[in-house]
Design an enzyme around this catalytic site. Structure first.
Site, PDB file in Angstrom:
ATOM      1  N   ASP A  58     -11.781  49.898  22.244  1.00  0.00           N
ATOM      2  CA  ASP A  58     -10.989  49.091  22.860  1.00  0.00           C
ATOM      3  C   ASP A  58      -9.647  49.042  22.373  1.00  0.00           C
ATOM      4  O   ASP A  58      -9.044  48.086  21.797  1.00  0.00           O
ATOM      5  CB  ASP A  58     -11.440  47.605  22.856  1.00  0.00           C
ATOM      6  CG  ASP A  58     -10.862  46.638  23.883  1.00  0.00           C
ATOM      7  OD1 ASP A  58      -9.962  47.088  24.875  1.00  0.00           O
ATOM      8  OD2 ASP A  58     -11.156  45.510  23.705  1.00  0.00           O
ATOM      9  N   HIS A 100      -3.977  40.026  29.721  1.00  0.00           N
ATOM     10  CA  HIS A 100      -3.607  40.613  31.305  1.00  0.00           C
ATOM     11  C   HIS A 100      -2.930  39.709  31.827  1.00  0.00           C
ATOM     12  O   HIS A 100      -3.157  39.354  33.113  1.00  0.00           O
ATOM     13  CB  HIS A 100      -5.034  40.816  31.707  1.00  0.00           C
ATOM     14  CG  HIS A 100      -5.739  41.875  31.089  1.00  0.00           C
ATOM     15  ND1 HIS A 100      -5.146  42.954  30.506  1.00  0.00           N
ATOM     16  CD2 HIS A 100      -7.077  42.282  30.805  1.00  0.00           C
ATOM     17  CE1 HIS A 100      -6.122  43.927  30.097  1.00  0.00           C
ATOM     18  NE2 HIS A 100      -7.248  43.487  30.318  1.00  0.00           N
ATOM     19  N   GLU A 153      -6.361  52.767  30.634  1.00  0.00           N
ATOM     20  CA  GLU A 153      -5.200  51.948  31.311  1.00  0.00           C
ATOM     21  C   GLU A 153      -3.996  52.322  30.787  1.00  0.00           C
ATOM     22  O   GLU A 153      -3.819  52.017  29.696  1.00  0.00           O
ATOM     23  CB  GLU A 153      -5.481  50.538  30.751  1.00  0.00           C
ATOM     24  CG  GLU A 153      -6.942  49.847  31.325  1.00  0.00           C
ATOM     25  CD  GLU A 153      -7.018  48.763  30.440  1.00  0.00           C
ATOM     26  OE1 GLU A 153      -6.386  47.866  30.083  1.00  0.00           O
ATOM     27  OE2 GLU A 153      -8.381  48.721  29.934  1.00  0.00           O
ATOM     28  N   ARG A 180      -2.833  42.537  25.549  1.00  0.00           N
ATOM     29  CA  ARG A 180      -2.421  41.327  24.717  1.00  0.00           C
ATOM     30  C   ARG A 180      -1.021  40.934  24.428  1.00  0.00           C
ATOM     31  O   ARG A 180      -0.379  41.949  23.876  1.00  0.00           O
ATOM     32  CB  ARG A 180      -3.418  41.496  23.356  1.00  0.00           C
ATOM     33  CG  ARG A 180      -5.094  41.042  23.897  1.00  0.00           C
ATOM     34  CD  ARG A 180      -6.052  41.272  22.697  1.00  0.00           C
ATOM     35  NE  ARG A 180      -7.272  40.938  23.393  1.00  0.00           N
ATOM     36  CZ  ARG A 180      -8.126  42.010  23.972  1.00  0.00           C
ATOM     37  NH1 ARG A 180      -7.660  43.099  24.032  1.00  0.00           N
ATOM     38  NH2 ARG A 180      -9.197  41.526  24.410  1.00  0.00           N
ATOM     39  N   HIS A 234      -6.973  48.611  36.140  1.00  0.00           N
ATOM     40  CA  HIS A 234      -7.934  48.270  35.239  1.00  0.00           C
ATOM     41  C   HIS A 234      -9.313  48.763  35.968  1.00  0.00           C
ATOM     42  O   HIS A 234     -10.195  48.279  35.807  1.00  0.00           O
ATOM     43  CB  HIS A 234      -7.858  46.906  34.938  1.00  0.00           C
ATOM     44  CG  HIS A 234      -8.618  46.306  33.675  1.00  0.00           C
ATOM     45  ND1 HIS A 234      -9.861  46.488  33.466  1.00  0.00           N
ATOM     46  CD2 HIS A 234      -7.942  46.114  32.659  1.00  0.00           C
ATOM     47  CE1 HIS A 234     -10.063  46.291  32.247  1.00  0.00           C
ATOM     48  NE2 HIS A 234      -8.835  45.810  31.471  1.00  0.00           N
TER      49      HIS A 234
HETATM   50  C1  BGC Z   1      -9.163  44.727  27.158  1.00  0.00           C
HETATM   51  C2  BGC Z   1     -10.701  44.339  26.675  1.00  0.00           C
HETATM   52  C3  BGC Z   1     -11.099  43.057  27.810  1.00  0.00           C
HETATM   53  C4  BGC Z   1     -11.095  44.001  29.228  1.00  0.00           C
HETATM   54  C5  BGC Z   1     -11.386  42.916  30.153  1.00  0.00           C
HETATM   55  C6  BGC Z   1      -9.424  45.580  28.380  1.00  0.00           C
HETATM   56  O1  BGC Z   1      -8.101  45.987  28.847  1.00  0.00           O
HETATM   57  O2  BGC Z   1      -8.694  45.667  26.394  1.00  0.00           O
HETATM   58  O3  BGC Z   1     -10.641  43.615  25.524  1.00  0.00           O
HETATM   59  O4  BGC Z   1     -12.241  42.888  27.407  1.00  0.00           O
HETATM   60  O5  BGC Z   1      -9.760  44.393  29.634  1.00  0.00           O
HETATM   61  O6  BGC Z   1     -10.820  41.760  30.357  1.00  0.00           O
END
Ligand code: BGC
Length: 347
Positions: free
Chosen positions: A248, A104, A312, A79, A175
């Site tokens: 998360d 992302h 990640e 983010r 991812h």
């Molecule tokens: C994020 C999550 C998100 C997911 C899918 C992850 O890297 O931290 O919050 O829902 O990606 O977009």
């Protein structure tokens, strides 16, 4: 060295799947859409191969869903607050796709576009992508190469190389959602996870922007320094877990030096598969698939939350805006380079 047509994007671009493998039978199938890992076959304790990553059976699902299964995320993973960055006094407005924030790199980022194949041998493939100046709002004409390679000791390495003609930011990751018992085997609660991190970055709210603090994991559900099942503390009444609906969060890795080193290990007792994670990155996001629900995966499998986990590797989330974090800035012409290795064995 095979290459097969997987499907077409909504604008009609053809998408191909490529495979790479070693002589032991470990194999990855990777497509040019998002340079995405589609299948990853590794041996279990009985010598049978299991596909340990979640995925979809068609390009349309990869295009539509926001799960980012297996994708290369860039130029900036995770983010960015208010979808704004400032470089040398110039403010850049990025695409918003997660409330007022950028996640992302936005909906139409490199994870959602077709890459070019630069090189493909039996055990290695190199994908390339050009991100034009101001695509998703990021400065600089960027060229990114991602090399996947499988060696003879069942390691899949992912090497990233980025360069831009303007000062910019790169913070890339992969991812993949792993389930070391196989993609169709239910929740990952029983997977035993170790992360070499005595700190993590708490977030301000469910919108998941870090507070800027690196908090100690000691005495919290975030302490994975000694391996424990992912599910043990995940539903504890703990504010950070409530914000993330589970894990998360980014961990501040206890790195010994600047190079590539092992920072995490995951063991699935049922299959006996162990995954070792090595990286030169300073952070790693543990995401336990909390927001996944109802996706139709491979062979029509209906996925529920927490059926996969992501590890990640990256700079800390929002590090481009957070003065307390190491800021990922790359000068014009300077190379951004990082490597992460996912290694597989059994015990
Ligand atoms: C994020 C999550 C998100 C997911 C899918 C992850 O890297 O931290 O919050 O829902 O990606 O977009």
């Amino acid at each position: 060295m095979n290459k097969i047509l997987f499907g077409k994007t909504k604008t009609g671009a053809e998408v191909y799947k490529y495979s790479i493998e070693n002589s032991k039978g470990m194999k990855a199938v990777i497509m040019d859409f998002g340079a995405t890992i589609v299948d990853l076959y590794v041996p279990d304790k009985d010598g049978n191969f299991r596909d340990v990553c979640l995925g979809y059976d068609d390009v349309t699902a990869y295009e539509k869903e926001t799960t980012y299964f297996g994708a290369i995320v860039g130029p900036y993973a995770n983010r960015i607050s208010d979808a704004k960055i400032e470089i040398d006094g110039i403010e850049y407005q990025l695409d918003t796709n997660d409330n007022e924030n950028n996640l992302h790199s936005g909906y139409n980022s490199m994870a959602k576009n077709v890459w070019t194949v630069k090189e493909h041998t039996h055990n290695k493939i190199v994908f390339s992508y050009k991100n034009p100046h101001l695509a998703q709002g990021f400065p600089g004409n960027m060229t990114v190469d991602v090399a996947y390679e499988i060696n003879e000791v069942n390691q899949l390495s992912i090497a990233y190389h980025g360069v831009s003609d303007q000062k910019t930011t790169f913070n890339m990751t992969n991812h993949t959602y792993f389930n070391l018992n196989g993609w169709d085997s239910g929740s990952v609660y029983g997977h035993e996870l170790m992360v070499k991190a005595s700190g993590y970055t708490p977030v301000k709210s469910p919108k998941a922007i870090p507070t800027g603090e690196v908090a100690s994991v000691e005495g919290t559900p975030f302490d994975f320094r000694v391996a424990k099942p992912i599910g043990r503390d995940i539903d504890e009444d703990y504010e950070q877990l409530i914000f993330g609906q589970g894990y998360d969060h980014n961990f501040a890795l206890d790195k010994e030096a600047d190079g590539v080193e092992k920072i995490a290990e995951v063991y699935a007792p049922e299959s006996g598969i162990v995954m070792d994670v090595e990286t030169d990155c300073i952070g790693i996001q543990l995401y336990t698939g909390n927001f996944m629900e109802g996706q139709i995966g491979k062979k029509g499998h209906l996925h529920h939350r927490r059926e996969g986990f992501c590890l990640e590797t990256q700079y800390y989330p929002n590090s481009i805006n957070e003065p307390n974090f190491v800021c990922p800035i790359t000068e014009a012409g300077e190379a951004y380079e990082t490597v992460t290795i996912y290694g597989f064995r059994v015990k």
